[in-house]
Design an enzyme around this catalytic site. Structure first.
Site, PDB file in Angstrom:
ATOM      1  N   GLU B 245     -61.645  -7.305 -11.169  1.00 34.61           N
ATOM      2  CA  GLU B 245     -60.626  -6.676 -10.326  1.00 34.61           C
ATOM      3  C   GLU B 245     -59.790  -5.837 -11.277  1.00 34.61           C
ATOM      4  OE1 GLU B 245     -57.871  -9.450  -8.395  1.00 34.61           O
ATOM      5  OE2 GLU B 245     -56.444  -7.810  -8.669  1.00 34.61           O
ATOM      6  N   CYS B 282     -51.014  -6.871  -8.553  1.00 32.06           N
ATOM      7  CA  CYS B 282     -52.120  -5.922  -8.335  1.00 32.06           C
ATOM      8  C   CYS B 282     -52.087  -5.380  -6.920  1.00 32.06           C
ATOM      9  CB  CYS B 282     -53.454  -6.594  -8.629  1.00 32.06           C
ATOM     10  SG  CYS B 282     -53.550  -8.267  -7.994  1.00 32.06           S
TER      11      CYS B 282
END
Lengths: 518, 518
Positions: B245, B282
């Site tokens: 990610e 994030c």
């Protein structure tokens, strides 16, 4: 400069049959991908997709005679095999239509809001959506089932992904014909025909995997070609999933007790499987661990007899035939390798179809297994050799079997032959099964690895180089390769896709608040 | 040469707290991977794995006070947030224990032999097996939930894969403590403690992903670091799945009608989400399409007010803070970019925790959306800037929104704010949802993207660079990353794993002859 011509060639004579196309230019690749990309909204309709797949199957069946004739003229695989391959191809298209209709592949999960969780859950609804344009690289050895109308195309269309297929140069005319049938099927059901587009040429294939609008790729072929495309897919600014099936040795282990019980049947069965399709199956048993001693000798003798009786045949193309001949020669030259039946070129044949210079004869090599228990020159025997040849490694002990197995690369299949007692749980059966499982995507107890059923429980893949991903290219779950999940959070019912609405208007199987409902 | 020291550092002062380890040498990495690899047979027991996960959760909860204290001292994230993060982490461990117990993740499919198929089906039985040792790369911004005891570790252990975690240099002491708890939990349930091993150092991380016995990797971090490791994983002789990610802009679209109805709430809500955790999530909303005109002005005013009132805070480390300050400066210098509240360093603060030189203040930038409709210098605004800043692009027309959305990279989330009427199906709601869906792994209608529920239907991933694969790192399906299917063909019941036997002794959900049974 004029674009290079693409010729259909008769492998039996080496003579060109006809020019069927020209290699696709950069501009044509770009146009093809854009045209395919533009069909995504039309392909979003699940009902239409199922109809497309069934109509394609129907039209392919209708055109069977001409397709088989064309494919045989380009591949020399023979009408019997190709008729079977077409039947398998259309069965596969229909199976994916059923998968689309059922909708379980959407893997729908709905969690209603739950403030009592850590952290609290908002309303979450997940299903899977198509990735986008899929590049399909057709295989040489399956002009139908792993080419234009094959599993990659069928599963991608089932997922809702348009397809750009790079034809294999061994069967461009068959590819054209099949692409045309698929495009007609699209028209017939009211979809744009550009849901499937065919392109030609090696460079075209490389450009295809690099195109920004290509979202994933499927490949069946060699380690060398597949790895080059895998590397290109991984090196893109935006890497894409590359599902490649590259190569497999398909080891077979025959226990001493199994050889004792059925040496003759095993030798004959092995011969049949390794010769099938001129040894040009990705699941050909290419490496066999058989016991030293009498029972093993009987097995080798039966294998020799069956292989000797087999007719020479024509391989798919001269490059492949040359690689086979050279590969066999190099292996046979290794110390302590014997060739009870020498494979290769040059044997005379009475078969009318082997008239050209490209016929090869089947054979096999034997080697003491202990020479493979540690790194050395004999490791060449642990590399796939495409064509009608196998390696029989004779072992003296269980420890040798374990040592050799631990050195094998990944495989599509691994096969274990046990005695009746071992199959019932006696002796080393379970232990050997545990040693084979890490090596392959499909593990057989009894039987032979050639022949891959198109079934929901099928897995045609395995550790690298058998596959470049953990996915399968055959069976219902092959559709998973072309999808990605998306979750909608706190999205009003009026805006949700019907698959995710509380009233489940499509009657799909779903996992709601952790429980399966169907 | 002595190995480099690994220090725990207080980000509030920049002062080292203690030396907690030394960077792992090549030899230590090799030893760690081999030791982890050797625990695979023990981890094959599903019951033990579930107990391991629950015991780990229990021991982490028991050690909560010390873990939170240590993590706060190393990250400055504050005890409230870290207490919540630990609760989320232990809930996640328990959720994966439930997943293991239920066994649906095995995706069992059994097809009994059927001679009537084309080609005939032999008996085929498929389930999923663990891939092997998983390398986990811990994240800077979640010292617990995306680090040693986080989702990658929990899902890998749940799958039956031993884990070697590369600690993040921002919280080595917390990492040590958590690894120790996990290893104690393993002992407690009778598993070898080497099911989890911690290593330190940048080079160690690179060597880890290249180790022949590492079978897959999970990563949460920057595009730069993640891409380098992804490339190394793809370049191996045997490539491995790399589930990373890497980065996300997390676009938000606010319709004119939504702004009309609730400008003030939207401005305040946006402020809260982008400032949360000092903008170090994030899922921080980093790019907002808001209408030009009065309603949009009201929204910007509310955003300004909320952001101005926020306290400066300390970022995770000086490198991150410098990148934030530089990134904001570079963006603010672009033509026609305005800074209603200037983010960055240098604002005085009365907050005792911002005493060091590393405090930053939140802010936001505005820009006319039309400047982003085509390639140009302003594209910098479409790149993630880690820290408490967002970009508000003011649009004049629907066409501008569509044009800008089409230029965005992949994201973890995309958020849509609609008016009540639009949410009920009026106007452009459905169209905008369709435009946002290709951009992200999670699409929200209303609310804000920070806060990721650990729920079965969660998807935390998305098109690259949000993720390097189609998988999720949060939620029940995260376990799928560490498994591969294997199919057993014509295998006698005596040798089959119990999961695949006809009598289903474990009572698992299975798909038998095409039908779900549970």
């Amino acid at each position: 400069m004029a674009a290079a011509s693409v010729w259909s060639v008769d492998p039996r004579t080496g003579n060109p049959r006809a020019q069927v196309a020209v290699e696709s230019t950069s501009q044509e690749i770009d146009q093809a991908v854009r045209a395919a990309h533009a069909t995504r909204p039309a392909l979003a309709d699940r009902g239409l997709r199922a109809r497309l797949l069934r109509t394609a199957a129907e039209l392919l069946d209708e055109a069977a005679e001409r397709i088989v004739q064309e494919a045989d003229a380009e591949t020399a695989l023979g009408p019997v095999r190709l008729t079977g391959e077409l039947a398998r191809t259309t069965a596969q298209l229909r199976a994916f239509a059923d998968v689309v209709d059922e909708g379980a592949y959407l893997d729908i999960r709905i969690d209603h809001a739950d403030a009592g969780r850590t952290p609290p859950w908002p309303d979450l609804r997940r299903y899977k959506i198509p990735l986008g344009v899929v590049a399909v690289y057709a295989a040489s050895n399956f002009p139908l089932a792993f080419s234009v109308p094959g599993g990659d195309t069928a599963s991608a269309l089932a997922a809702g992904c348009p397809v750009v297929v790079k034809a294999h140069p061994d069967h461009p005319a068959t590819s054209q014909r099949c692409a045309s049938v698929l495009r007609t099927a699209a028209c017939r059901v009211g979809l744009p025909e550009d849901v499937v587009i065919l392109v030609h040429g090696f460079e075209a294939g490389v450009e295809l995997v690099r195109h920004a609008l290509v979202a994933a790729a499927g490949f069946t072929g060699s380690v060398r070609g597949g790895r080059a495309l895998f590397d290109a897919a991984a090196a893109r600014p935006v890497p894409i999933p590359f599902h490649g099936e590259l190569g497999s040795l398909n080891p077979v282990v025959i226990t001493a007790a199994a050889a004792e019980e059925q040496a003759e049947q095993l030798g004959a069965g092995l011969a049949g499987s390794m010769i099938l399709g001129k040894g040009q199956f990705c699941t050909k048993p290419g490496f066999v661990l058989a016991p030293a001693g009498d029972a093993g000798d009987r097995l080798v003798k039966a294998l020799s007899a069956a292989v000797s009786e087999s007719e020479p045949g024509v391989m798919l193309d001269p490059r492949m035939r040359d690689a086979f001949v050279a590969g066999v020669r190099e292996r046979a030259a290794l110390a302590d390798v014997e060739t009870p039946v020498a494979p290769g070129a040059g044997r005379e044949s009475s078969h009318p179809q082997a008239a050209g210079g490209q016929s090869v004869s089947a054979g096999f090599l034997t080697v003491p297994a202990r020479l493979l228990a540690a790194e050395g020159a004999h490791d060449l025997l642990l590399q796939e050799c495409f064509g009608p040849v196998t390696v029989v490694a004779r072992y003296d002990s269980d420890a040798e079997v374990t040592a050799v197995l631990s050195r094998l690369p990944g495989n599509l299949t691994a096969t274990l032959h046990l005695s009746d007692g071992e199959a019932a749980g006696e002796g080393r059966g379970a232990e050997l099964l545990a040693e084979l499982t890490p090596l392959a995507g499909r593990v057989l107890v009894g039987g032979w690895p050639t022949g891959v059923a198109v079934a929901p429980a099928q897995h045609h893949g395995g550790p690298y180089p058998a596959a470049t991903s953990t996915s399968t290219s055959v069976g219902a779950t092959a559709i998973e390769r072309w999808l990605r999940p998306v979750t909608y959070q706190t999205t009003p019912g009026a805006l949700l896709p019907p698959e995710l609405r509380d009233d489940n208007p499509l009657g799909l199987a779903r996992r709601v608040d952790g429980r399966l409902e169907h």
